[in-house]
Scaffold this active site. Structure first.
Site, PDB file in Angstrom:
ATOM      1  N   ASN A  94     -16.940 -14.277 -11.846  1.00  0.00           N
ATOM      2  CA  ASN A  94     -17.213 -13.139 -12.722  1.00  0.00           C
ATOM      3  C   ASN A  94     -18.523 -13.399 -13.472  1.00  0.00           C
ATOM      4  O   ASN A  94     -18.647 -14.371 -14.208  1.00  0.00           O
ATOM      5  CB  ASN A  94     -16.041 -12.980 -13.711  1.00  0.00           C
ATOM      6  CG  ASN A  94     -16.224 -11.795 -14.632  1.00  0.00           C
ATOM      7  OD1 ASN A  94     -17.305 -11.571 -15.161  1.00  0.00           O
ATOM      8  ND2 ASN A  94     -15.174 -11.043 -14.844  1.00  0.00           N
ATOM      9  N   HIS A  97     -20.881 -12.356 -18.118  1.00  0.00           N
ATOM     10  CA  HIS A  97     -21.551 -13.030 -19.229  1.00  0.00           C
ATOM     11  C   HIS A  97     -23.054 -13.186 -19.009  1.00  0.00           C
ATOM     12  O   HIS A  97     -23.813 -13.313 -19.968  1.00  0.00           O
ATOM     13  CB  HIS A  97     -20.951 -14.420 -19.446  1.00  0.00           C
ATOM     14  CG  HIS A  97     -19.651 -14.392 -20.206  1.00  0.00           C
ATOM     15  ND1 HIS A  97     -19.002 -13.240 -20.536  1.00  0.00           N
ATOM     16  CD2 HIS A  97     -18.897 -15.402 -20.708  1.00  0.00           C
ATOM     17  CE1 HIS A  97     -17.905 -13.530 -21.194  1.00  0.00           C
ATOM     18  NE2 HIS A  97     -17.813 -14.843 -21.322  1.00  0.00           N
ATOM     19  N   HIS A 130     -17.333  -6.295 -14.336  1.00  0.00           N
ATOM     20  CA  HIS A 130     -16.536  -5.287 -15.038  1.00  0.00           C
ATOM     21  C   HIS A 130     -17.497  -4.273 -15.658  1.00  0.00           C
ATOM     22  O   HIS A 130     -18.235  -4.599 -16.585  1.00  0.00           O
ATOM     23  CB  HIS A 130     -15.713  -6.007 -16.117  1.00  0.00           C
ATOM     24  CG  HIS A 130     -14.782  -5.101 -16.875  1.00  0.00           C
ATOM     25  ND1 HIS A 130     -13.914  -5.576 -17.831  1.00  0.00           N
ATOM     26  CD2 HIS A 130     -14.575  -3.768 -16.824  1.00  0.00           C
ATOM     27  CE1 HIS A 130     -13.224  -4.570 -18.337  1.00  0.00           C
ATOM     28  NE2 HIS A 130     -13.612  -3.456 -17.749  1.00  0.00           N
ATOM     29  N   ARG A 132     -17.818  -1.710 -18.049  1.00  0.00           N
ATOM     30  CA  ARG A 132     -17.057  -1.180 -19.183  1.00  0.00           C
ATOM     31  C   ARG A 132     -17.572   0.196 -19.578  1.00  0.00           C
ATOM     32  O   ARG A 132     -18.748   0.504 -19.377  1.00  0.00           O
ATOM     33  CB  ARG A 132     -17.172  -2.137 -20.377  1.00  0.00           C
ATOM     34  CG  ARG A 132     -16.282  -3.354 -20.239  1.00  0.00           C
ATOM     35  CD  ARG A 132     -16.384  -4.225 -21.461  1.00  0.00           C
ATOM     36  NE  ARG A 132     -15.299  -5.180 -21.502  1.00  0.00           N
ATOM     37  CZ  ARG A 132     -14.156  -4.990 -22.155  1.00  0.00           C
ATOM     38  NH1 ARG A 132     -13.963  -3.894 -22.861  1.00  0.00           N
ATOM     39  NH2 ARG A 132     -13.211  -5.907 -22.132  1.00  0.00           N
ATOM     40  N   ARG A 136     -21.334  -2.618 -22.332  1.00  0.00           N
ATOM     41  CA  ARG A 136     -21.825  -3.690 -23.219  1.00  0.00           C
ATOM     42  C   ARG A 136     -22.502  -4.816 -22.448  1.00  0.00           C
ATOM     43  O   ARG A 136     -23.269  -5.575 -23.002  1.00  0.00           O
ATOM     44  CB  ARG A 136     -20.687  -4.244 -24.062  1.00  0.00           C
ATOM     45  CG  ARG A 136     -19.641  -4.980 -23.278  1.00  0.00           C
ATOM     46  CD  ARG A 136     -18.663  -5.676 -24.185  1.00  0.00           C
ATOM     47  NE  ARG A 136     -17.761  -4.752 -24.845  1.00  0.00           N
ATOM     48  CZ  ARG A 136     -16.575  -5.118 -25.329  1.00  0.00           C
ATOM     49  NH1 ARG A 136     -16.194  -6.370 -25.243  1.00  0.00           N
ATOM     50  NH2 ARG A 136     -15.784  -4.242 -25.892  1.00  0.00           N
ATOM     51  N   GLU A 157     -14.303  -4.611 -11.260  1.00  0.00           N
ATOM     52  CA  GLU A 157     -13.236  -4.534 -12.256  1.00  0.00           C
ATOM     53  C   GLU A 157     -13.477  -3.291 -13.110  1.00  0.00           C
ATOM     54  O   GLU A 157     -14.617  -3.057 -13.551  1.00  0.00           O
ATOM     55  CB  GLU A 157     -13.319  -5.799 -13.096  1.00  0.00           C
ATOM     56  CG  GLU A 157     -12.062  -6.119 -13.852  1.00  0.00           C
ATOM     57  CD  GLU A 157     -12.262  -7.378 -14.674  1.00  0.00           C
ATOM     58  OE1 GLU A 157     -12.622  -8.417 -14.107  1.00  0.00           O
ATOM     59  OE2 GLU A 157     -12.056  -7.295 -15.897  1.00  0.00           O
ATOM     60  N   THR A 188     -10.884  -8.597 -21.948  1.00  0.00           N
ATOM     61  CA  THR A 188      -9.625  -7.959 -21.578  1.00  0.00           C
ATOM     62  C   THR A 188      -8.470  -8.757 -22.179  1.00  0.00           C
ATOM     63  O   THR A 188      -8.348  -9.949 -21.912  1.00  0.00           O
ATOM     64  CB  THR A 188      -9.489  -7.922 -20.032  1.00  0.00           C
ATOM     65  OG1 THR A 188     -10.730  -7.494 -19.499  1.00  0.00           O
ATOM     66  CG2 THR A 188      -8.384  -6.985 -19.599  1.00  0.00           C
ATOM     67  N   GLU A 238      -3.348  -9.181  -9.776  1.00  0.00           N
ATOM     68  CA  GLU A 238      -3.966 -10.355 -10.395  1.00  0.00           C
ATOM     69  C   GLU A 238      -3.123 -10.716 -11.612  1.00  0.00           C
ATOM     70  O   GLU A 238      -2.994  -9.911 -12.550  1.00  0.00           O
ATOM     71  CB  GLU A 238      -5.410 -10.051 -10.816  1.00  0.00           C
ATOM     72  CG  GLU A 238      -6.055 -11.263 -11.480  1.00  0.00           C
ATOM     73  CD  GLU A 238      -7.551 -11.070 -11.749  1.00  0.00           C
ATOM     74  OE1 GLU A 238      -8.224 -10.308 -11.026  1.00  0.00           O
ATOM     75  OE2 GLU A 238      -8.032 -11.715 -12.707  1.00  0.00           O
ATOM     76  N   HIS A 277      -8.260 -15.332 -15.796  1.00  0.00           N
ATOM     77  CA  HIS A 277      -8.484 -15.182 -17.239  1.00  0.00           C
ATOM     78  C   HIS A 277      -8.234 -16.509 -17.949  1.00  0.00           C
ATOM     79  O   HIS A 277      -7.142 -17.053 -17.891  1.00  0.00           O
ATOM     80  CB  HIS A 277      -7.625 -14.088 -17.879  1.00  0.00           C
ATOM     81  CG  HIS A 277      -8.355 -13.437 -19.021  1.00  0.00           C
ATOM     82  ND1 HIS A 277      -8.531 -14.048 -20.225  1.00  0.00           N
ATOM     83  CD2 HIS A 277      -9.010 -12.244 -19.098  1.00  0.00           C
ATOM     84  CE1 HIS A 277      -9.239 -13.254 -21.007  1.00  0.00           C
ATOM     85  NE2 HIS A 277      -9.551 -12.156 -20.348  1.00  0.00           N
TER      86      HIS A 277
HETATM   87  N1  PXP Z   1      -9.794 -11.468 -14.415  1.00  0.00           N
HETATM   88  C1  PXP Z   1      -9.867 -10.362 -15.194  1.00  0.00           C
HETATM   89  C2  PXP Z   1      -9.043  -9.202 -14.810  1.00  0.00           C
HETATM   90  C3  PXP Z   1     -10.711 -10.318 -16.312  1.00  0.00           C
HETATM   91  O1  PXP Z   1     -10.754  -9.211 -17.076  1.00  0.00           O
HETATM   92  C4  PXP Z   1     -11.513 -11.427 -16.600  1.00  0.00           C
HETATM   93  C5  PXP Z   1     -12.459 -11.385 -17.771  1.00  0.00           C
HETATM   94  O2  PXP Z   1     -13.417 -10.415 -17.583  1.00  0.00           O
HETATM   95  C6  PXP Z   1     -11.419 -12.550 -15.763  1.00  0.00           C
HETATM   96  C7  PXP Z   1     -10.542 -12.558 -14.697  1.00  0.00           C
HETATM   97  C8  PXP Z   1     -12.251 -13.770 -16.001  1.00  0.00           C
HETATM   98  O3  PXP Z   1     -11.811 -14.367 -17.188  1.00  0.00           O
HETATM   99  P1  PXP Z   1     -12.655 -15.565 -17.806  1.00  0.00           P
HETATM  100  O4  PXP Z   1     -14.002 -15.024 -18.158  1.00  0.00           O
HETATM  101  O5  PXP Z   1     -11.862 -15.982 -19.000  1.00  0.00           O
HETATM  102  O6  PXP Z   1     -12.733 -16.626 -16.742  1.00  0.00           O
END
Ligand code: PXP
Length: 325
Positions: A94, A97, A130, A132, A136, A157, A188, A238, A277
């Protein structure tokens, strides 16, 4: 690094003279002969594991071929070695960031598209972003360019808002992961509560599925939620690992058991098993070891580490510019 995987051996298969072609395992053979000369030196098992990919009906199933060390003598006697097939967990990276850092200045760097390319070079099996509603971090432009450049799999996402669903349908990612979204949250927070699945969620699933996009639902690891996901006709879920990641000691063990119970049901119902997550380099392995785990989505920890492992080089490069005028 493959130690805990031994317990996940699926079956034993015989490979006839697998190492006749020395090119396949040159470092392994070299290490073995060193080991025979220096018995106390530990063998690096990775040297003997080979990565393969099975392609079935358009789906790819990566796995490792792992030699069964108990039968290593057989190799020398008959040049036959029994190996186990180990399913591999796919890593979805992901990169939200990366876009967060860019948006801190509303400039063009770092570009999440460049991060996606490098993550793929590092072995990412899919790239997750993602989009949003408040934009953001990831922007519409990122989605368009990523859709054209991702060479692994594109996991989009999104929440069920018709506007975002329409964008997803337009770029047709490989997978859409539906998540709840609140404007005031930092990330999330929980999974979708499918007990109150309304028209918006059903419409989103239908619209995405009509475009041939695999739909995954981000849910808490509860049996009821898994059953409801199955009823909604999606292909994957997930499981939210946030609570597992946030707890410690006995509480964390219980959260892991909860994930395992939910995972069993996911597989029993014929759904693909994903999780994510809060996973980090420290806590990921017990989750990756859950039987049948297909995909883990990880963002924060990977992006955080990439800053730390990269900052020294970045400073050196700036110093070089300053000192070579
Ligand atoms: N899975 C989902 C559905 C998420 O919303 C996120 C965060 O955007 C992640 C995985 C990744 O989480 P993390 O950034 O804490 O590794």
């Amino acid at each position: 690094m493959f130690g805990t995987r031994k317990s996940r051996d699926l079956s034993g298969v015989e490979l006839q003279q697998p190492w006749r072609n020395r090119q396949t395992f040159p470092s392994g053979l070299a290490q073995l002969s060193r080991r025979l000369r220096h018995p106390r030196r530990r063998l690096a098992p990775q040297a003997f594991a080979t990565e393969r990919c099975l392609h079935l009906r358009g789906e790819s199933f990566p796995f490792l071929i792992w030699p069964n060390w108990a039968n290593i003598k057989d190799y020398f006697n008959s040049r036959t070695l029994t190996v186990g097939l180990l399913p591999m967990v796919e890593l979805g990276v992901n990169i939200d960031h990366v876009a967060t850092v860019r948006q801190a200045r509303k400039t063009v760097e770092p570009d999440p598209v460049a991060a996606a390319v490098l993550a793929e070079l590092g072995g990412a099996d899919s790239i997750t972003v993602h989009l949003r509603e408040d934009r953001r971090h990831i922007l519409d432009r990122d989605i368009r360019v990523l859709a054209e450049t991702i060479r692994s799999r594109f996991n989009f996402e999104l929440c069920c808002s018709p506007e975002i669903v329409q964008i997803a349908c337009g770029v047709r990612p490989d997978q859409a992961t539906l998540v709840p979204e609140k404007r005031e949250e930092i990330t999330t927070e929980g999974g979708l509560d499918l007990r109150s699945a309304g028209k918006e969620l059903r419409n989103a699933i239908a619209a995405l599925s009509d475009q041939g996009i695999q739909v995954s639902l981000f849910i808490d690891p509860d049996q009821e939620q898994v059953r409801l996901a199955k009823e909604l006709g999606v292909q994957a879920v997930e499981l939210h690992t946030g609570q597992y990641a946030e707890t410690r000691g006995q509480e964390q063990i219980e959260q892991l058991e909860r994930l395992k119970r939910a995972s069993e049901l996911v597989l029993e119902l014929g759904l693909k098993l994903h999780a994510g997550h809060g996973l980090t380099y420290q806590n990921v392995r017990p989750v990756a070891s859950i039987p049948g785990m297909h995909e883990l989505n990880i963002g924060h920890s990977i992006v955080s580490r990439s800053i730390l492992v990269g900052i020294e080089k970045a400073v050196r490069e700036m110093k070089y510019l300053l000192n070579t005028l």
